[in-house]
Motif scaffolding. Sequence first.
Motif, PDB file in Angstrom:
ATOM      1  N   ALA A  88      23.602 -49.010  12.516  1.00  0.00           N
ATOM      2  CA  ALA A  88      24.148 -47.731  13.383  1.00  0.00           C
ATOM      3  C   ALA A  88      23.112 -47.704  14.713  1.00  0.00           C
ATOM      4  CB  ALA A  88      24.336 -46.511  12.650  1.00  0.00           C
ATOM      5  N   LEU A  89      21.771 -47.785  14.376  1.00  0.00           N
ATOM      6  CA  LEU A  89      20.913 -47.587  15.316  1.00  0.00           C
ATOM      7  C   LEU A  89      20.929 -48.601  16.203  1.00  0.00           C
ATOM      8  CD1 LEU A  89      17.938 -46.522  13.044  1.00  0.00           C
ATOM      9  CD2 LEU A  89      19.037 -44.849  14.870  1.00  0.00           C
ATOM     10  N   LYS A  90      21.116 -49.752  16.125  1.00  0.00           N
ATOM     11  CA  LYS A  90      21.295 -50.992  16.821  1.00  0.00           C
ATOM     12  C   LYS A  90      22.523 -50.929  17.571  1.00  0.00           C
ATOM     13  CE  LYS A  90      20.571 -55.195  18.813  1.00  0.00           C
ATOM     14  NZ  LYS A  90      19.661 -55.399  19.631  1.00  0.00           N
ATOM     15  N   GLY A  91      23.645 -50.198  17.027  1.00  0.00           N
ATOM     16  CA  GLY A  91      24.928 -49.953  17.694  1.00  0.00           C
ATOM     17  C   GLY A  91      25.143 -48.963  18.567  1.00  0.00           C
ATOM     18  N   ILE A  92      24.144 -47.952  19.017  1.00  0.00           N
ATOM     19  CA  ILE A  92      24.262 -47.133  19.669  1.00  0.00           C
ATOM     20  C   ILE A  92      23.279 -47.059  20.759  1.00  0.00           C
ATOM     21  CG2 ILE A  92      25.162 -45.129  17.910  1.00  0.00           C
ATOM     22  CD1 ILE A  92      22.555 -43.866  18.201  1.00  0.00           C
ATOM     23  N   ILE A  93      22.443 -48.102  20.731  1.00  0.00           N
ATOM     24  CA  ILE A  93      21.342 -48.085  21.686  1.00  0.00           C
ATOM     25  C   ILE A  93      21.929 -48.985  22.746  1.00  0.00           C
ATOM     26  CG2 ILE A  93      19.154 -49.156  22.481  1.00  0.00           C
ATOM     27  CD1 ILE A  93      18.267 -48.187  19.614  1.00  0.00           C
ATOM     28  N   GLN A  94      22.259 -48.372  23.976  1.00  0.00           N
ATOM     29  CA  GLN A  94      22.691 -49.124  25.162  1.00  0.00           C
ATOM     30  C   GLN A  94      21.702 -49.762  26.250  1.00  0.00           C
ATOM     31  OE1 GLN A  94      25.911 -49.510  25.227  1.00  0.00           O
ATOM     32  NE2 GLN A  94      26.031 -48.401  23.239  1.00  0.00           N
ATOM     33  N   PRO A 128      17.466 -50.722  26.989  1.00  0.00           N
ATOM     34  CA  PRO A 128      16.376 -51.305  26.063  1.00  0.00           C
ATOM     35  C   PRO A 128      15.139 -50.276  25.881  1.00  0.00           C
ATOM     36  CG  PRO A 128      17.038 -52.851  27.820  1.00  0.00           C
ATOM     37  CD  PRO A 128      17.764 -51.641  28.034  1.00  0.00           C
ATOM     38  N   ASN A 129      15.072 -49.437  26.813  1.00  0.00           N
ATOM     39  CA  ASN A 129      14.027 -48.472  26.428  1.00  0.00           C
ATOM     40  C   ASN A 129      13.971 -47.351  25.278  1.00  0.00           C
ATOM     41  OD1 ASN A 129      16.025 -47.078  28.034  1.00  0.00           O
ATOM     42  ND2 ASN A 129      14.582 -45.859  29.004  1.00  0.00           N
ATOM     43  N   ARG A 130      15.525 -47.491  25.028  1.00  0.00           N
ATOM     44  CA  ARG A 130      15.837 -46.488  23.755  1.00  0.00           C
ATOM     45  C   ARG A 130      15.497 -47.342  22.338  1.00  0.00           C
ATOM     46  NH1 ARG A 130      17.822 -41.307  24.989  1.00  0.00           N
ATOM     47  NH2 ARG A 130      17.579 -41.350  22.825  1.00  0.00           N
ATOM     48  N   ILE A 131      15.151 -48.581  22.476  1.00  0.00           N
ATOM     49  CA  ILE A 131      14.778 -49.423  21.333  1.00  0.00           C
ATOM     50  C   ILE A 131      13.657 -48.841  20.939  1.00  0.00           C
ATOM     51  CG2 ILE A 131      13.913 -51.576  20.432  1.00  0.00           C
ATOM     52  CD1 ILE A 131      16.053 -52.908  22.266  1.00  0.00           C
ATOM     53  N   ARG A 132      12.571 -48.705  21.659  1.00  0.00           N
ATOM     54  CA  ARG A 132      11.267 -47.977  21.318  1.00  0.00           C
ATOM     55  C   ARG A 132      11.377 -46.586  20.433  1.00  0.00           C
ATOM     56  NH1 ARG A 132       6.227 -48.452  19.882  1.00  0.00           N
ATOM     57  NH2 ARG A 132       4.711 -46.909  21.106  1.00  0.00           N
ATOM     58  N   CYS A 133      12.479 -45.802  20.926  1.00  0.00           N
ATOM     59  CA  CYS A 133      12.759 -44.559  20.121  1.00  0.00           C
ATOM     60  C   CYS A 133      13.269 -44.952  18.756  1.00  0.00           C
ATOM     61  CB  CYS A 133      13.865 -43.917  20.817  1.00  0.00           C
ATOM     62  SG  CYS A 133      13.679 -43.356  22.493  1.00  0.00           S
ATOM     63  N   ALA A 134      14.013 -46.103  18.524  1.00  0.00           N
ATOM     64  CA  ALA A 134      14.748 -46.126  17.207  1.00  0.00           C
ATOM     65  C   ALA A 134      13.551 -46.986  16.442  1.00  0.00           C
ATOM     66  CB  ALA A 134      15.766 -47.353  17.145  1.00  0.00           C
ATOM     67  N   THR A 135      12.518 -47.503  16.910  1.00  0.00           N
ATOM     68  CA  THR A 135      11.630 -48.267  16.209  1.00  0.00           C
ATOM     69  C   THR A 135      10.096 -47.585  15.774  1.00  0.00           C
ATOM     70  OG1 THR A 135      10.582 -49.238  18.132  1.00  0.00           O
ATOM     71  CG2 THR A 135      12.438 -50.366  16.904  1.00  0.00           C
ATOM     72  N   LEU A 136      10.211 -46.274  16.521  1.00  0.00           N
ATOM     73  CA  LEU A 136       8.901 -45.460  16.397  1.00  0.00           C
ATOM     74  C   LEU A 136       8.354 -45.543  15.000  1.00  0.00           C
ATOM     75  CD1 LEU A 136       6.843 -44.252  18.596  1.00  0.00           C
ATOM     76  CD2 LEU A 136       7.924 -42.143  17.905  1.00  0.00           C
ATOM     77  N   ALA A 137       9.146 -44.958  14.420  1.00  0.00           N
ATOM     78  CA  ALA A 137       8.517 -44.715  12.775  1.00  0.00           C
ATOM     79  C   ALA A 137       8.354 -45.841  12.073  1.00  0.00           C
ATOM     80  CB  ALA A 137       9.813 -43.904  12.078  1.00  0.00           C
ATOM     81  N   TRP A 138       9.224 -46.914  12.241  1.00  0.00           N
ATOM     82  CA  TRP A 138       9.190 -48.177  11.518  1.00  0.00           C
ATOM     83  C   TRP A 138       7.802 -48.967  12.291  1.00  0.00           C
ATOM     84  CZ3 TRP A 138      13.063 -49.726   8.136  1.00  0.00           C
ATOM     85  CH2 TRP A 138      13.978 -48.654   8.096  1.00  0.00           C
ATOM     86  N   THR A 139       7.435 -48.945  13.215  1.00  0.00           N
ATOM     87  CA  THR A 139       6.126 -49.482  13.773  1.00  0.00           C
ATOM     88  C   THR A 139       5.001 -48.542  13.181  1.00  0.00           C
ATOM     89  OG1 THR A 139       7.372 -49.972  15.891  1.00  0.00           O
ATOM     90  CG2 THR A 139       4.792 -49.878  15.772  1.00  0.00           C
ATOM     91  N   ALA A 140       5.138 -47.468  12.845  1.00  0.00           N
ATOM     92  CA  ALA A 140       4.044 -46.519  12.645  1.00  0.00           C
ATOM     93  C   ALA A 140       3.809 -46.918  11.047  1.00  0.00           C
ATOM     94  CB  ALA A 140       4.423 -45.010  12.726  1.00  0.00           C
ATOM     95  N   PHE A 141       4.899 -46.814  10.426  1.00  0.00           N
ATOM     96  CA  PHE A 141       4.777 -47.233   8.971  1.00  0.00           C
ATOM     97  C   PHE A 141       4.218 -48.559   8.573  1.00  0.00           C
ATOM     98  CE2 PHE A 141       5.831 -47.578   4.289  1.00  0.00           C
ATOM     99  CZ  PHE A 141       6.102 -46.167   4.060  1.00  0.00           C
ATOM    100  N   LYS A 142       4.862 -49.710   9.447  1.00  0.00           N
ATOM    101  CA  LYS A 142       4.239 -50.967   9.128  1.00  0.00           C
ATOM    102  C   LYS A 142       2.618 -50.923   9.644  1.00  0.00           C
ATOM    103  CE  LYS A 142       4.427 -55.365  11.802  1.00  0.00           C
ATOM    104  NZ  LYS A 142       5.364 -56.068  12.923  1.00  0.00           N
ATOM    105  N   SER A 143       2.106 -49.993  10.588  1.00  0.00           N
ATOM    106  CA  SER A 143       0.790 -49.940  10.936  1.00  0.00           C
ATOM    107  C   SER A 143      -0.100 -49.315   9.746  1.00  0.00           C
ATOM    108  CB  SER A 143       0.757 -49.251  12.200  1.00  0.00           C
ATOM    109  OG  SER A 143      -0.876 -49.158  12.731  1.00  0.00           O
ATOM    110  N   GLY A 144       0.435 -48.296   9.108  1.00  0.00           N
ATOM    111  CA  GLY A 144       0.184 -47.717   8.010  1.00  0.00           C
ATOM    112  C   GLY A 144      -0.210 -48.847   6.851  1.00  0.00           C
ATOM    113  N   LEU A 145       0.918 -49.692   6.561  1.00  0.00           N
ATOM    114  CA  LEU A 145       0.896 -50.640   5.609  1.00  0.00           C
ATOM    115  C   LEU A 145      -0.323 -51.393   5.923  1.00  0.00           C
ATOM    116  CD1 LEU A 145       4.578 -51.379   4.492  1.00  0.00           C
ATOM    117  CD2 LEU A 145       2.857 -50.179   3.333  1.00  0.00           C
ATOM    118  N   ARG A 146      -0.137 -52.078   7.162  1.00  0.00           N
ATOM    119  CA  ARG A 146      -1.449 -52.882   7.402  1.00  0.00           C
ATOM    120  C   ARG A 146      -2.733 -52.367   7.208  1.00  0.00           C
ATOM    121  NH1 ARG A 146       1.544 -56.355  11.691  1.00  0.00           N
ATOM    122  NH2 ARG A 146       2.830 -57.728  10.277  1.00  0.00           N
ATOM    123  N   GLY A 147      -3.102 -51.134   7.449  1.00  0.00           N
ATOM    124  CA  GLY A 147      -4.200 -50.658   7.222  1.00  0.00           C
ATOM    125  C   GLY A 147      -4.849 -50.410   5.813  1.00  0.00           C
ATOM    126  N   GLY A 148      -3.928 -50.913   4.861  1.00  0.00           N
ATOM    127  CA  GLY A 148      -4.194 -50.726   3.668  1.00  0.00           C
ATOM    128  C   GLY A 148      -3.380 -49.635   2.907  1.00  0.00           C
TER     129      GLY A 148
END
Length: 138
Positions: free
Chosen positions: A108-114, A116-136
Amino acid sequence: MLQELYKEIVLDHYRRPRHRGELENADLREHLLNPLCGDEVTVYARFEEDKLAEVSFTGRGCSISQASASMLTERLSGKSREEAEGEIEAFLEMMRTEENEELGDLAALKGIIQTPNRIRCATLAWTAFKSGLRGGGE
């Protein structure tokens, strides 16, 4: 129409966020700010052995960033660290390319994003979580 269903899914998570709130004694805590729009999110996780026993978030911003964070908490709860990394990568890849039916409601997130600058909105939490996992995450 699929577009309408996608909007409903995202709005539901925005209006009734799942697992919203700071997590006491979190093993993983990662904050990320999108300087372009001011959206911000902090993701939290507590591990029991290798499993994500609890996942939550706090933050403020547009409906997409906040709904996406809510969807992340539902998607990653109970997963192992390795499974979570795989889910995050699959989601981030979908946001760069095309919808992935295997990701269920996340499409749904991919489906409503019209734009490119909104992609950052959708990926913000995911990027944060990825960074947190990488930090151990410990």
